[in-house]
Write a protein that holds these residues in place. Structure first.
Motif, PDB file in Angstrom:
ATOM      1  N   PHE A   1      -6.960  -7.530  -0.731  1.00 53.15           N
ATOM      2  CA  PHE A   1      -7.569  -8.074  -1.947  1.00 53.15           C
ATOM      3  C   PHE A   1      -9.057  -7.739  -2.002  1.00 53.15           C
ATOM      4  O   PHE A   1      -9.623  -7.600  -3.075  1.00 53.15           O
ATOM      5  CB  PHE A   1      -7.363  -9.595  -2.018  1.00 53.15           C
ATOM      6  CG  PHE A   1      -5.914  -9.965  -2.228  1.00 53.15           C
ATOM      7  CD1 PHE A   1      -5.306  -9.732  -3.457  1.00 53.15           C
ATOM      8  CD2 PHE A   1      -5.153 -10.519  -1.207  1.00 53.15           C
ATOM      9  CE1 PHE A   1      -3.960 -10.053  -3.666  1.00 53.15           C
ATOM     10  CE2 PHE A   1      -3.821 -10.852  -1.402  1.00 53.15           C
ATOM     11  CZ  PHE A   1      -3.230 -10.615  -2.633  1.00 53.15           C
ATOM     12  N   GLU A   2      -9.709  -7.610  -0.819  1.00 52.15           N
ATOM     13  CA  GLU A   2     -11.141  -7.341  -0.823  1.00 52.15           C
ATOM     14  C   GLU A   2     -11.466  -5.856  -0.979  1.00 52.15           C
ATOM     15  O   GLU A   2     -12.620  -5.482  -1.072  1.00 52.15           O
ATOM     16  CB  GLU A   2     -11.817  -7.914   0.434  1.00 52.15           C
ATOM     17  CG  GLU A   2     -11.240  -7.470   1.767  1.00 52.15           C
ATOM     18  CD  GLU A   2     -10.159  -8.416   2.317  1.00 52.15           C
ATOM     19  OE1 GLU A   2      -9.214  -8.712   1.559  1.00 52.15           O
ATOM     20  OE2 GLU A   2     -10.261  -8.819   3.493  1.00 52.15           O
ATOM     21  N   ASP A   3     -10.448  -4.996  -1.014  1.00 53.61           N
ATOM     22  CA  ASP A   3     -10.720  -3.570  -1.209  1.00 53.61           C
ATOM     23  C   ASP A   3      -9.818  -3.010  -2.312  1.00 53.61           C
ATOM     24  O   ASP A   3     -10.229  -2.915  -3.461  1.00 53.61           O
ATOM     25  CB  ASP A   3     -10.516  -2.818   0.120  1.00 53.61           C
ATOM     26  CG  ASP A   3     -11.052  -1.397   0.053  1.00 53.61           C
ATOM     27  OD1 ASP A   3     -11.468  -0.975  -1.040  1.00 53.61           O
ATOM     28  OD2 ASP A   3     -11.043  -0.688   1.078  1.00 53.61           O
ATOM     29  N   VAL A   4      -8.585  -2.642  -1.981  1.00 51.86           N
ATOM     30  CA  VAL A   4      -7.651  -2.144  -3.002  1.00 51.86           C
ATOM     31  C   VAL A   4      -6.502  -3.155  -3.135  1.00 51.86           C
ATOM     32  O   VAL A   4      -5.563  -3.133  -2.348  1.00 51.86           O
ATOM     33  CB  VAL A   4      -7.092  -0.750  -2.614  1.00 51.86           C
ATOM     34  CG1 VAL A   4      -6.168  -0.238  -3.723  1.00 51.86           C
ATOM     35  CG2 VAL A   4      -8.216   0.232  -2.346  1.00 51.86           C
ATOM     36  N   PRO A   5      -6.580  -4.037  -4.121  1.00 52.20           N
ATOM     37  CA  PRO A   5      -5.487  -5.007  -4.298  1.00 52.20           C
ATOM     38  C   PRO A   5      -4.304  -4.346  -4.988  1.00 52.20           C
ATOM     39  O   PRO A   5      -4.478  -3.378  -5.735  1.00 52.20           O
ATOM     40  CB  PRO A   5      -6.101  -6.075  -5.210  1.00 52.20           C
ATOM     41  CG  PRO A   5      -7.204  -5.380  -5.942  1.00 52.20           C
ATOM     42  CD  PRO A   5      -7.646  -4.198  -5.126  1.00 52.20           C
TER      43      PRO A   5
END
Ligand code: SF4
Length: 589
Positions: A446-450
């Motif tokens: 979620f904090e990079d590529v969700p």
């Protein structure tokens, strides 16, 4: 009969329409009128609902309705050529029923079979791995008027294609074991374990599940509801299909765990129409769970713990994956997203406090019940705990389902699925993000590529402009039409892309696309509209040459030939002199 079986309830309208359509494949006007009278609602309301869903028909569509999955990956596997071949063999025009009312051949949005396409729905049943040979067979079966139920079983065989298993897909759940564990903890401690797990919704938005559950538990009202969103319509995703096939017990047990946490008595699983072939198996699992005391009254002997689950079918509307649109659809209405607040946790299904969770999210709660929240949170990253199922399709040797701990790098996934010479990866479906090769170090989290799960691979032979155009066409088709920015904006965007594709594009069109992007992002009522320009903006930013090589001019260029447009007037007036042409360049010499 059908109406009585649904207790003449207006909120069963969609389910009734689906059943009434079954025998003939369409809903004659007299049926709609009789239904309106029987339910005590207006004829316009019934027609409005019937007209909203693409799998409901108010005009005859043929006894055989063959719908090719219109997914870009399947285009790349030759679905358009196969559809053209089938039309020519059956002597029909695409998208039009044959004159004798026998057959129609058309397209539908991705049917969730991207790992074994090209695929189609034949009267609602998925037919997979289409080839010219299979198309010839289908044409013959239709000509001979063989019922779809008697077509070779091999046509309908759906593989699970699981290539990498982690905690979820290794789960060998004894039905009731997770529930027993949660009941033993007591409701408060079970909720605490959910908090500890930091489980986030796997449908894409990533909202913390425990927070949602607590809000619903605290909402006033005794008649709470748990809804499982099994409407995975994002192009390129099919992991819920596999979970419902292989781990249906875990999905239903997850719903029951949610019911225990929030105090719900009613559960609804909204199954996308494309997966209706799974319904008999799912109903059998529900029946088994009822007999085992895992559903119904006093579950596992617990006084006051009553909960049961019912399956509702969708009917081909992508927007119903949005949770408030899904609730409208469950209430038998058009799937128009609601204005929020109020949120479903306080006012959801029929105005009652409702938890809506994705299939994968609910199945994961079984792991938390069995192992504890801390053990679940030990896998993954700080903000994305546990594992994620990816549906991989496109240019790779082994398309299918892969489960990884959150935090896995794109390059690792590509290596595992046997992709080479990869130009780009579309993560998260049409509404997601397109990653170029210089971004393959990025991680699924979620904090990079969700992502909700779609992972589409494109090698260097693919035209990414065409990929983006397919996604734009998808959004234009699926816009529910409720708000003007989305209804008009998605059409304008598609027009601009078609203009570029036809070779009439100019730099001003690229500027127009950027303007439409702002319009859709700022003024759309729901996520479908605001996400619609994503694929274009991503490809414009990262693969601009794919657009620029299509530009005919740096200045304005019309989308059509102005001189040709005057031809009808010339014919009518009998003139063909220079003044009857758009410019001297076009005049006859
Ligand atoms: Fe419907 Fe599009 Fe508006 Fe969403 S943004 S409500 S899909 S028209």
């Amino acid at each position: 009969d059908v109406v009585n079986r649904h207790h003449r309830l207006p909120d069963r309208l969609l389910q009734i329409l689906i059943e009434l359509q079954e025998p003939s494949g369409w809903l004659p006007p007299a049926t709609l009128t009789a239904l309106a009278d029987a339910l005590g609602v207006s004829r316009a309301h019934v027609e409005g609902v019937a007209g909203f869903y693409s799998f409901l028909h108010t005009e005859p569509v043929g006894r055989y309705r063959l719908l090719f999955s219109d997914n870009i990956i399947e285009h790349q596997l030759g679905s358009r050529e196969l559809m053209a071949a089938l039309c020519s063999k059956l002597w029909v025009e695409p998208h039009k029923p044959s004159e004798d009312g026998l057959v129609s051949v058309s397209t539908t949005s991705c049917i969730g079979m991207g790992d074994q396409g090209p695929a189609m729905l034949a009267n609602g049943r998925p037919v997979l791995r289409l080839s010219h040979q299979r198309i010839n067979q289908i044409a013959e079966l239709v000509r001979q008027q063989v019922p779809v139920s008697e077509w070779p079983e091999a046509f309908f065989h759906v593989d699970n294609n699981i290539h990498r298993r982690d905690a979820m897909l290794q789960l060998d759940l004894a039905p009731g074991a997770a529930l027993q564990a949660a009941l033993a903890l007591g409701r408060a401690e079970w909720m605490r374990q959910m908090q500890l797990s930091n489980l986030r919704g796997r449908g894409g938005a990533g909202f913390t599940t425990a927070v949602k559950w607590m809000a619903c538990a605290d909402a006033p009202g005794a008649d709470k509801v748990v809804v499982c969103n099994a409407d995975e319509g994002e192009p390129g995703t099919f992991k819920d299909r596999v979970l419902l096939t292989t781990l249906a017990d875990a999905v239903f047990e997850g719903m029951t765990l949610a019911a225990w946490a929030v105090g719900a008595r009613q559960g609804l699983l909204y199954l996308r129409g494309e997966y209706r072939y799974l319904r008999p198996t799912l109903e059998a699992v529900l029946a088994r769970r009822r007999s085992a005391g895992l559903l119904g009254r006093q579950i596992l002997g617990k006084a006051g713990f009553d909960f049961d689950i019912e399956i509702h079918l969708g009917a081909g509307a992508y927007v119903c994956g949005e949770e408030t649109a899904l609730l409208e659809s469950l209430e038998g209405k058009r799937g128009t997203p609601r204005i929020r607040p109020p949120f479903p946790v306080t006012r959801g299904y029929l105005g009652r406090p409702t938890v809506v969770n994705n299939v994968e999210t609910l199945a994961k709660t079984c792991l938390i019940a069995l192992e504890g929240g801390a053990a679940f949170a030990a896998t993954g990253t700080a903000q994305s705990t546990g594992t994620k199922l990816l549906s991989i399709s496109g240019d790779c040797a082994r398309p299918g389902i892969y489960e990884y701990p959150f935090g896995v790098a794109i390059e690792r996934v590509l290596e595992d699925c046997g992709a080479s010479d990869t130009q780009a990866v579309q993560v998260g479906g049409a509404a997601g993000i397109m990653l170029a090769s210089y971004e393959f170090h990025r991680r699924i989290a979620f904090e990079d590529v969700p992502t909700a799960g779609a992972f589409m691979v494109f090698d260097s032979s693919r035209d990414l402009f065409e990929v983006a155009r397919n996604f734009v066409a998808f959004f234009a088709h699926e816009s529910c039409g409720f708000c003007t920015p989305c209804r008009v904006g998605t059409s304008l965007l598609l027009k601009a892309m078609n203009k570029l594709a036809d070779g009439h594009g100019a730099k001003t069109d690229l500027a127009d696309i950027e303007w439409i992007d702002r319009l859709l992002k700022n003024a759309s009522h729901c996520g479908l509209g605001s996400a619609a320009p994503n694929p274009v903006m991503d490809t414009l930013l990262k693969f601009r040459p794919a657009y620029e090589r299509r530009l005919r001019s740096l200045d304005f260029a019309p989308a059509f030939n102005l001189d040709d447009a005057l031809a009808a007037a010339r014919r009518a007036s009998g003139r063909d002199d220079a003044a009857a042409h758009f410019s001297a360049d076009h005049a006859p010499r």
